[in-house]
Motif scaffolding. Structure first.
Motif, PDB file in Angstrom:
ATOM      1  N   GLN A 164       0.838  -1.208   0.000  1.00 38.18           N
ATOM      2  CA  GLN A 164       0.000   0.000   0.000  1.00 38.18           C
ATOM      3  C   GLN A 164       0.865   1.247   0.000  1.00 38.18           C
ATOM      4  N   LEU A 165       1.891   1.259   0.860  1.00 35.93           N
ATOM      5  CA  LEU A 165       2.760   2.439   0.935  1.00 35.93           C
ATOM      6  C   LEU A 165       3.469   2.674  -0.394  1.00 35.93           C
ATOM      7  N   GLN A 166       3.888   1.579  -1.023  1.00 39.18           N
ATOM      8  CA  GLN A 166       4.536   1.721  -2.328  1.00 39.18           C
ATOM      9  C   GLN A 166       3.575   2.340  -3.335  1.00 39.18           C
ATOM     10  N   ALA A 167       2.308   1.927  -3.303  1.00 38.68           N
ATOM     11  CA  ALA A 167       1.314   2.500  -4.227  1.00 38.68           C
ATOM     12  C   ALA A 167       1.158   3.995  -3.965  1.00 38.68           C
ATOM     13  N   VAL A 168       1.247   4.403  -2.705  1.00 35.89           N
ATOM     14  CA  VAL A 168       1.140   5.828  -2.373  1.00 35.89           C
ATOM     15  C   VAL A 168       2.326   6.593  -2.969  1.00 35.89           C
ATOM     16  N   TYR A 169       3.527   6.057  -2.801  1.00 39.23           N
ATOM     17  CA  TYR A 169       4.699   6.683  -3.405  1.00 39.23           C
ATOM     18  C   TYR A 169       4.518   6.811  -4.917  1.00 39.23           C
ATOM     19  N   GLU A 170       4.038   5.734  -5.534  1.00 37.34           N
ATOM     20  CA  GLU A 170       3.893   5.753  -6.995  1.00 37.34           C
ATOM     21  C   GLU A 170       2.860   6.778  -7.434  1.00 37.34           C
ATOM     22  N   ALA A 171       1.798   6.920  -6.643  1.00 35.57           N
ATOM     23  CA  ALA A 171       0.772   7.909  -6.983  1.00 35.57           C
ATOM     24  C   ALA A 171       1.338   9.322  -6.863  1.00 35.57           C
ATOM     25  N   VAL A 172       2.114   9.566  -5.809  1.00 38.63           N
ATOM     26  CA  VAL A 172       2.666  10.907  -5.607  1.00 38.63           C
ATOM     27  C   VAL A 172       3.714  11.224  -6.671  1.00 38.63           C
ATOM     28  N   LEU A 173       4.600  10.269  -6.925  1.00 40.69           N
ATOM     29  CA  LEU A 173       5.691  10.527  -7.856  1.00 40.69           C
ATOM     30  C   LEU A 173       5.228  10.426  -9.313  1.00 40.69           C
ATOM     31  N   GLY A 174       4.116   9.746  -9.533  1.00 39.93           N
ATOM     32  CA  GLY A 174       3.621   9.631 -10.890  1.00 39.93           C
ATOM     33  C   GLY A 174       4.398   8.651 -11.745  1.00 39.93           C
ATOM     34  N   GLU A 175       5.128   7.739 -11.103  1.00 37.64           N
ATOM     35  CA  GLU A 175       5.866   6.730 -11.865  1.00 37.64           C
ATOM     36  C   GLU A 175       6.070   5.511 -10.986  1.00 37.64           C
ATOM     37  N   PRO A 176       6.250   4.341 -11.613  1.00 38.20           N
ATOM     38  CA  PRO A 176       6.455   3.132 -10.805  1.00 38.20           C
ATOM     39  C   PRO A 176       7.794   3.174 -10.089  1.00 38.20           C
TER      40      PRO A 176
END
Lengths: 230, 230
Positions: A164-176
């Motif tokens: 979940q936390l990784q998905a949050v990072y990806e959403a904020v950064l806009g990249e995988p």
DNA sequence: GCAATAGTGTCTTTGAGACAGTATTGA
DNA sequence: TCAATACTGTCTCAAAGACACTATTGC
């Protein structure tokens, strides 16, 4: 000497961000007073010399009074100042960024101000003053800091899994982001800890370990955002 | 609504840094007026609603009026605000950082204000208001940015060699830097260019190539400090 | 067993630092 | 020729990403 110069409007504005359906959203409210009465804008207000101990304190108060929200992360962004940004004259806005988990919003008491509306930062309505630039700078700051810090944990709820936390990072950064290096980084930042024996059940697959913020990084009240892994 | 609240003092302060004998120094001046009249402090002053177009503009004007210096680099640092920092009451200082080459100071015309004094940031005198914290934050900001950007070039004169620039970086960061990776980094930042056919002569050794800022990074006036390799 | 996602071991790639070499000057 | 510093080629090392493997659940 102070009498030589006309009064300068001194306000604070808060860019409160949260993650809804994997996209950053900002809290807007219809303004209660002129100028731009009734128009959607960032929550903001005058500094209260009698009660505010500093700018972050004023921002936290304004956010609490207008929306009922107490954010676990609040940081000064920058001053926006000039003669043209407010029709009343030369003004200073001490802008702040705050982060909150969508989950935490469900527990918010009835707001004293107007009903808050969440708008995706990628598709903002027309905003009064220079609020559009303020939001842009806030998002830029959050993205930049998220590249090397644990800032996005404040967009998660109290308990969360690493996926979940990784998905949050990806959403904020806009990249995988790479799973292995992500976990290495989170581990060495040392801001979260596994909750012993607690797992996220439900899926038809191996359950994920639940994590939480370490005690030293939990804040009931606003923090400066400096030196806390944020 | 503005009448509900007492006047808040709105000022700008400038932390002007330069490198003297390999150490960061900050410009201080004896204050011309109360409070703390005659005490060494950062150059600062009220925002002039009639002439200043924004906070950086106000800071550049204050610096120019009080010291005669026009800095090639000027960036907003942060707002320092609260009831206790100024004996006159609740105040806001929009603090700025500026950088200038020691070499450029020799061309500065007679200052309108008090004689400027340069003090090493590592051994500051007692300062009024919260100027000590402001200087500390400014130095911290410059150190942090110097780790990944070309900021220290603004502490060099118009023409400089790479060994000189490296020495500036080392002075700012307070630690030696690797020569090979330093040159790789400067090269990929792309902010400086060799001056064709010009070398630093004089030593009993191979002369060093002279460099200068690329045109896009030269500023006669103040800049925001964002997005310019600074 | 199978699908699906969690979590981990390890190889590869990339970038930073170390080191040693060549280049060019004045004496 | 020598000392001194400028500059450069290349090796080593460490961090980051890619990939593949094991682990654990529901069906």
């Amino acid at each position: 000497m102070s009498a030589d110069h006309p009064t300068i409007l001194c306000t604070v504005d808060v860019v409160l961000l949260t993650l809804i359906d994997g996209a950053l959203h900002v809290l807007l409210q219809k303004r209660a007073a002129d100028p731009f009465s009734g128009v959607l804008a960032l929550p903001g207000g005058y500094v209260h010399a009698q009660e505010d101990r500093d700018a972050a304190d004023a921002a936290a108060r304004v956010l609490r009074e207008k929306t009922g929200i107490v954010s676990p992360y609040l940081e000064q962004l920058a001053c926006f100042a000039g003669p043209g940004r407010d029709p009343r004259g030369w003004s200073v806005s001490i802008a702040h960024v705050a982060l909150v988990a969508e989950e935490a919003l469900r527990a918010v008491p009835a707001a004293a101000g107007a009903e808050p509306q969440w708008k995706p930062v990628a598709r903002l309505p027309v905003l009064p003053f220079d609020h559009r630039q303020i939001v842009a700078r806030a998002v830029e700051r959050v993205r930049t800091k998220s590249q090397y810090s644990s800032l996005p944990v404040y967009l998660c709820g109290e308990r969360f899994t690493l996926p979940q936390l990784q998905a949050v990072y990806e959403a904020v950064l806009g990249e995988p982001v790479n799973k292995v290096s992500f976990r290495r980084k989170i581990d060495e930042l040392g801001v979260v800890e596994p909750i012993e024996g607690e797992f996220e059940a439900g899926g038809a697959h191996r359950p994920a370990q639940l994590y939480r913020l370490r005690r030293a990084f939990r804040h009931a009240l606003s923090v400066s955002g400096r030196g806390l892994g944020g």
